[in-house]
Write an enzyme that holds these catalytic residues in place. Structure first.
Site, PDB file in Angstrom:
ATOM      1  N   HIS A 121      -9.600  44.934 -12.245  1.00  0.00           N
ATOM      2  CA  HIS A 121     -10.352  44.300 -13.331  1.00  0.00           C
ATOM      3  C   HIS A 121      -9.898  42.870 -13.619  1.00  0.00           C
ATOM      4  O   HIS A 121     -10.543  42.174 -14.399  1.00  0.00           O
ATOM      5  CB  HIS A 121     -10.206  45.156 -14.590  1.00  0.00           C
ATOM      6  N   ASP A 122      -8.790  42.432 -13.031  1.00  0.00           N
ATOM      7  CA  ASP A 122      -8.319  41.057 -13.221  1.00  0.00           C
ATOM      8  C   ASP A 122      -8.651  40.171 -12.031  1.00  0.00           C
ATOM      9  O   ASP A 122      -8.217  39.016 -11.975  1.00  0.00           O
ATOM     10  CB  ASP A 122      -6.795  41.040 -13.417  1.00  0.00           C
ATOM     11  N   ASP A 130     -25.919  51.939 -25.721  1.00  0.00           N
ATOM     12  CA  ASP A 130     -25.447  50.720 -26.400  1.00  0.00           C
ATOM     13  C   ASP A 130     -25.043  49.623 -25.411  1.00  0.00           C
ATOM     14  O   ASP A 130     -24.533  48.576 -25.809  1.00  0.00           O
ATOM     15  CB  ASP A 130     -24.295  51.033 -27.376  1.00  0.00           C
ATOM     16  N   ASP A 188     -23.046  54.346 -19.024  1.00  0.00           N
ATOM     17  CA  ASP A 188     -23.325  54.400 -20.465  1.00  0.00           C
ATOM     18  C   ASP A 188     -24.248  55.576 -20.747  1.00  0.00           C
ATOM     19  O   ASP A 188     -25.274  55.727 -20.076  1.00  0.00           O
ATOM     20  CB  ASP A 188     -23.990  53.079 -20.866  1.00  0.00           C
ATOM     21  N   ASP A 232     -19.096  54.645 -21.404  1.00  0.00           N
ATOM     22  CA  ASP A 232     -18.363  55.503 -22.342  1.00  0.00           C
ATOM     23  C   ASP A 232     -17.734  56.697 -21.620  1.00  0.00           C
ATOM     24  O   ASP A 232     -17.968  56.916 -20.430  1.00  0.00           O
ATOM     25  CB  ASP A 232     -19.269  55.951 -23.506  1.00  0.00           C
TER      26      ASP A 232
HETATM   27  C1  GLC Z   1      -2.865  42.421 -17.929  1.00  0.00           C
HETATM   28  C2  GLC Z   1      -4.221  43.068 -17.842  1.00  0.00           C
HETATM   29  C3  GLC Z   1      -5.251  42.045 -18.197  1.00  0.00           C
HETATM   30  C4  GLC Z   1      -5.004  41.604 -19.605  1.00  0.00           C
HETATM   31  C5  GLC Z   1      -3.586  41.101 -19.795  1.00  0.00           C
HETATM   32  C6  GLC Z   1      -3.218  41.040 -21.243  1.00  0.00           C
HETATM   33  O1  GLC Z   1      -2.700  41.416 -17.001  1.00  0.00           O
HETATM   34  O2  GLC Z   1      -4.417  43.609 -16.580  1.00  0.00           O
HETATM   35  O3  GLC Z   1      -6.560  42.525 -18.063  1.00  0.00           O
HETATM   36  O4  GLC Z   1      -5.890  40.581 -19.950  1.00  0.00           O
HETATM   37  O5  GLC Z   1      -2.631  41.986 -19.221  1.00  0.00           O
HETATM   38  O6  GLC Z   1      -3.110  42.338 -21.760  1.00  0.00           O
END
Ligand code: GLC
Length: 586
Positions: free
Chosen positions: A358-359, A49, A45, A53
């Protein structure tokens, strides 16, 4: 033999493949690349905030370049009200306010290209945001020209047949909208209405938008749930029994079976992709070992790569939301999944390999061992695995430091729509919330989204403000600045392993063969290319294991080793807990 072979230099491997590469078929830059995924909200960042970014990413490009990676995949940076952190797009042609401006984007892209780094953006076109102008128009009346940009079910036909809505407390993928007395379809939250790909106007809008980004110089797209875009618009009744019998109990396999999926991908290829030298990656939700090749078979002219979920879904209990089996996962299952998937692309197409994104929770916690005494070795072991398999590696930011799950205690600490929606669902159904929260400590997505740990200054050097998601308190001992100074750190091991892969194309293109498939603790495999062969040994356990080479001959010092020494005897390598080594083999 006990030889000091700590981080053996890559020179041995350097020379080996050079003259042999003329024989490799279908070489492509995106096959030989290592992808580094940056979650922009949590990287750096610059305006205080508390949200990362684009200027922050630009300020850290030298760091990324120093890793040796080739491609940066950025999660969505487009205009979005952020119901699902950018996966709900309200304007595909602008930059999210928190992240900066189009000017910042152009500067960032230039900074990447100047350093020889490529940029892959996220393409989220199964759905957009309910705040997108298209949807605002669409919902305003049944006769609006944008009405059929989305899937509507008039209420006079009764309640629509069930479809899942992943992030909703009631689990439904339809939402009633009183304005026009109709339901609209959303496979994720109600803030993410599904676009109607059966409408040629929608496809044209999307293809034009893709061209706009490619014309700016973007080098590819990772395509969010692209497998779900085509729908049977008669919306037949699909029962839980159908899902169990025909789709292996997995709704996503049904959602990925739309009648025109491949027609649309071929059209996209013809209209857009074929005109640029770019790479494409499908988030292969619902794709199986039997269907995935269709997405990436070069003769079909669709996409380049897909990623599957069979690996990351291992070890969860059936019929419960991401709840770990108390016995964890079995290494023999893990080996089978990755070996089976390797065989899908053995002759044609190309695979991918990842353990975190990220999932997902942090790979160290989920697949390694984040106890202090094992953090370093097991993190390096996972890095060795990712960078020694066939298929393009997708490496998640922070994994190079051995960042691990934050393990929140309370639902109030979570920011993710998935955790919050599921908590609500379990609460409404009178389920066991403590059990759910315990499970989330291992599996929740927010574990993988905590801010990057740059140094030991307040807020880990990520922000001067209040971070949007708590920072893992271990940043005082797990951070980039400290690891820069330590030649044997996880960070420097990652750099060495990336270099080893880049210098030795046997690690990229070599045929993969699993060795000792029933060994419950050691994952061993060979890679072979044009007469050159290597052996990878990964001890996934906290025990010392003597590994029997069973006739495989190894020679010389280890190419890479995550311990300061190696212990090789006649026909045997004695492996330390979580030891990872790669040898030249015959
Ligand atoms: C995909 C993305 C996930 C998101 C989902 C809905 O699985 O990787 O992060 O929440 O799609 O867009």
């Amino acid at each position: 033999m006990l030889a000091a072979a700590f981080f053996v230099s890559c020179n041995e491997g350097d020379k080996k493949t050079e003259n042999k590469m003329a024989d490799v078929k279908d070489r492509k830059w995106w096959k030989e690349a290592v992808v580094y995924q940056v979650y922009p909200r949590s990287f750096k960042d610059t305006d205080g905030d508390g949200v990362g970014d684009l200027k922050g990413i630009a300020s850290k490009l030298d760091y990324i370049k120093s890793l040796g990676v080739d491609i940066i995949w950025l999660n969505p940076v487009y205009g979005s009200p952020n119901a699902d952190n950018g996966y709900d797009i309200s304007d595909y042609r602008s930059i999210m306010k928190e992240f900066g401006t189009m000017n910042d984007f152009d500067t960032l892209l230039k900074g990447m290209h100047n350093r020889g780094l490529k940029l892959v953006m996220d393409l989220v076109v199964n759905h957009c945001s309910d705040e997108h102008e298209w949807f605002k128009q669409s919902r305003s009346s049944r006769t609006n020209p944008y009405r059929d940009y989305f899937h509507w079910w008039p209420a006079e036909k009764g309640t629509p047949p069930f479809r899942p809505g992943s992030f909703e407390a009631d689990g439904s993928g339809w939402r009633y909208d009183s304005l026009t007395n109709a339901y609209y379809l959303h496979y994720f939250s109600y803030k993410q209405p599904d676009l109607n790909w059966e409408n040629p106007k929608v496809r044209k809008e999307i293809f034009d938008m893709m061209k706009m980004w490619f014309d700016k110089g973007v080098d590819g797209f990772r395509m969010d749930v692209i497998t779900f875009i085509s729908k049977d618009t008669l919306f037949p009744v699909i029962t839980q029994k159908d899902i169990a019998e025909k789709y292996n109990g997995d709704w996503s396999q049904y959602l990925a079976s739309g009648p025109h999926l491949h027609d649309y991908l071929q059209e996209m290829n013809k209209e857009v992709l074929s005109k640029y030298d770019v790479m494409t990656l499908a988030e292969g939700a619902g794709a199986t070992r039997y269907t995935a090749l269709k997405l990436v078979d070069p003769d079909r002219h669709e996409l380049n790569m897909a990623y599957h979920f069979d690996g990351v879904n291992l070890g969860y209990l059936p019929n419960e939301f991401k709840q770990m089996d108390p016995n964890g996962y079995k290494l023999t299952d893990f080996k089978k999944v990755y070996s089976d998937w390797d065989s899908v692309f053995a002759d044609k197409g190309w695979g991918t390999i990842y353990l975190g994104n990220h999932d997902q929770p942090r790979m160290l916690t989920r697949w390694g061992n984040d106890a202090p005494e094992y953090r370093e070795a097991s993190s390096k072991l996972l890095t060795t695995f990712l960078l020694s398999m066939r298929g393009t590696p997708y490496y998640y930011f922070g994994d190079e430091l051995g960042m691990n799950n934050i393990k929140f205690d309370k639902i109030e600490e979570y920011r993710d729509i998935e955790s919050i929606g599921m908590y609500q669902q379990i609460k409404n159904n009178g389920g066991d919330l403590d059990r759910f929260l315990k499970g989330q400590k291992i599996s929740a997505r927010d574990n993988g989204r905590t801010p990057f740990q740059w140094d030991d200054s307040p807020n880990a050097g990520f922000t001067t403000g209040t971070p949007w998601l708590k920072i893992n308190p271990n940043y005082t001992s797990v951070n980039a600045a400290m690891q820069e100074k330590d030649a044997s750190s996880m960070l420097n091991y990652f750099r060495k392993m990336v270099k080893l892969r880049k210098d030795n194309l046997v690690l990229v293109y070599g045929k993969y063969t699993l060795v000792d498939k029933d060994n419950p603790a050691v994952y061993a495999y060979t890679r072979a290319l044009n007469g050159e062969k290597i052996l990878v040994l990964l001890n996934f356990s906290k025990e010392k294991i003597p590994f029997n080479l069973n006739g495989i001959k190894i020679s010389g010092k280890a190419w890479i080793n995550n311990y300061p020494s190696e212990n090789v005897e006649e026909n045997k390598v004695n492996l330390e807990p979580y030891q990872a080594v790669i040898y030249k083999a015959e």
